[in-house]
Design an enzyme around this catalytic site. Structure first.
Site, PDB file in Angstrom:
ATOM      1  N   THR A   1      33.951  10.318  -1.397  1.00  0.00           N
ATOM      2  CA  THR A   1      35.179   9.872  -1.986  1.00  0.00           C
ATOM      3  C   THR A   1      35.031   9.709  -3.585  1.00  0.00           C
ATOM      4  O   THR A   1      33.812   9.093  -4.294  1.00  0.00           O
ATOM      5  CB  THR A   1      35.901   8.311  -1.567  1.00  0.00           C
ATOM      6  OG1 THR A   1      36.049   8.507  -0.224  1.00  0.00           O
ATOM      7  CG2 THR A   1      36.756   7.879  -2.111  1.00  0.00           C
TER       8      THR A   1
ATOM      9  N   PHE B   1      36.097   8.063  -7.087  1.00  0.00           N
ATOM     10  CA  PHE B   1      36.764   6.862  -7.624  1.00  0.00           C
ATOM     11  C   PHE B   1      36.830   6.973  -9.247  1.00  0.00           C
ATOM     12  O   PHE B   1      36.118   7.870  -9.823  1.00  0.00           O
ATOM     13  CB  PHE B   1      36.065   5.646  -7.607  1.00  0.00           C
ATOM     14  CG  PHE B   1      36.013   5.245  -5.787  1.00  0.00           C
ATOM     15  CD1 PHE B   1      36.814   4.236  -5.322  1.00  0.00           C
ATOM     16  CD2 PHE B   1      34.946   5.860  -5.135  1.00  0.00           C
ATOM     17  CE1 PHE B   1      36.795   3.983  -3.989  1.00  0.00           C
ATOM     18  CE2 PHE B   1      34.904   5.392  -3.755  1.00  0.00           C
ATOM     19  CZ  PHE B   1      35.683   4.542  -3.283  1.00  0.00           C
TER      20      PHE B   1
END
Ligand SMILES: O=C(O)C(=O)Cc1ccccc1
Length: 346
Positions: A219, A221
């Site tokens: 992921t 960010f």
């Protein structure tokens, strides 16, 4: 919306360093949390006491990402991402952190939408391997489970495992919040999907690990700041710029012009995402035009573009000027050092 292309992190990052941010991947770091009360001026990433707002409870992945980006920061839990942004706007936090895309699901458009409506800048990116575990109250067995709760992204990333379990799924605000809920309501027929660290923090049992459908689950960010920061020196590494290009018609023509502006100058794109919400019967994208006087504008077609290079590079300036001349709306969302690492916090 065009199908979100999966992030091709392995090819973008030829030899990604799977890095533990604390030097010891298995040992949970003690996190310092501050309440949403303090006042303070803007501080830079490395400064102790920097307050980073995130959506979720203590133990959420976003909090790990914040601690990875700014190891000495104090994290500020917020109920929603909108609250995290508001915390920065009202000087109750210095930064907000947001997950914007994952290798398994592509862009989290909802989070991008928030970003576009506010005058915050991207000042850093952080790539994190995300490992999901199935957590339950001590003593509960998998066969007793009727329901699994978690953040929508976690539920989506573990779709196959949940099908095999044959349980109901319920989305809640964040993974750690799901664990907190299990604990406070003493739920015995429900499990949560969250990190192994959340299990330690809240004292739950780990019934299964590696729950995600694909082992390569990264992921990305973004760390957001209210004020512009000085650009890092070129010695800090490769620079990246994020921008949004919005317009009212002819998506394909605009797309081709953007591609040509970049490719003719040998500028590599690291992200290109088309969002046409009105074609799906949804409302237009709302973007804050940060030029004075700042005002909200609506657009049926939006492109999110990230590319290698700094806004101070001559060829980048030329490409942006060329794109701006196509009667489109352009906003630079930030210019920051590209993160060469993929941090592994499990
Ligand atoms: O819910 C959390 O823990 C978050 O920080 C959001 C999230 C959920 C799943 C993967 C990455 C971030």
């Amino acid at each position: 919306m065009a199908a979100a292309p999966p992030l091709k992190l392995p090819s973008k990052l030829p030899s990604p360093k799977r890095t533990s941010s604390n030097g010891s991947p298995r040992k949970p770091r003690s996190l310092s949390i501050v309440a949403l009360k303090q006042n303070g001026s803007l501080r830079s990433h490395g400064t102790p006491g920097l307050r980073v707002a995130f959506q979720g409870s203590t133990g959420a992945y976003s909090e790990f990402a914040a601690k990875t980006a700014c190891p000495d920061c104090a994290t500020v839990p917020c109920r929603s991402f909108a609250d995290a942004i508001a915390a920065v706007e009202r000087d109750r936090a210095d930064r907000a952190i947001v997950p914007v895309e994952s290798t398994m699901e592509g862009t989290a458009l909802r989070n991008y939408d928030h970003l576009l409506r506010h005058d915050l800048r991207i000042v850093q990116e952080i790539n994190l391997f995300v490992h999901y575990c199935l957590l339950a109250m001590p003593g509960v067995r998998t066969a007793e489970l009727r329901r699994v709760i978690s953040h929508p992204m976690a539920l989506a990333h573990c779709g196959r495992a949940l099908e095999r379990l044959g349980v109901d799924r319920e989305a809640v605000e964040d993974t750690a919040g799901a664990v907190e809920m299990l604990r406070s309501e003493q739920m015995l027929d429900t499990a949560a999907i969250a990190s192994p660290r959340a299990a330690v923090i809240y004292g739950l049992d780990v019934l299964a690990g590696g729950l995600q459908d694909e082992s390569w689950n990264v992921t990305r960010f973004l760390l957001l700041s209210k004020l512009p920061e000085p650009l890092p020196p070129s010695s800090a590494g490769k620079m990246k710029t994020s921008m949004v290009v919005a317009h009212r018609g002819g998506s394909m023509t605009v797309l081709l012009k953007i591609l040509s502006a970049f490719s003719s100058r040998d500028i590599s794109l690291t992200k290109l995402e088309i969002n046409n919400p009105t074609m799906e019967g949804k409302g237009p994208v709302i973007i804050l035009d940060v030029r004075s006087p700042a005002m909200l504008k609506t657009f049926p077609h939006v492109l999110y573009v990230d590319f290698e290079g700094s806004i101070e590079d001559e060829k980048v300036k030329e490409a942006i000027d060329e794109i701006s001349s196509f009667s489109v709306f352009v906003r630079i969302l930030g210019c920051y050092t590209a993160d060469p690492h993929i941090y592994d916090l499990h």
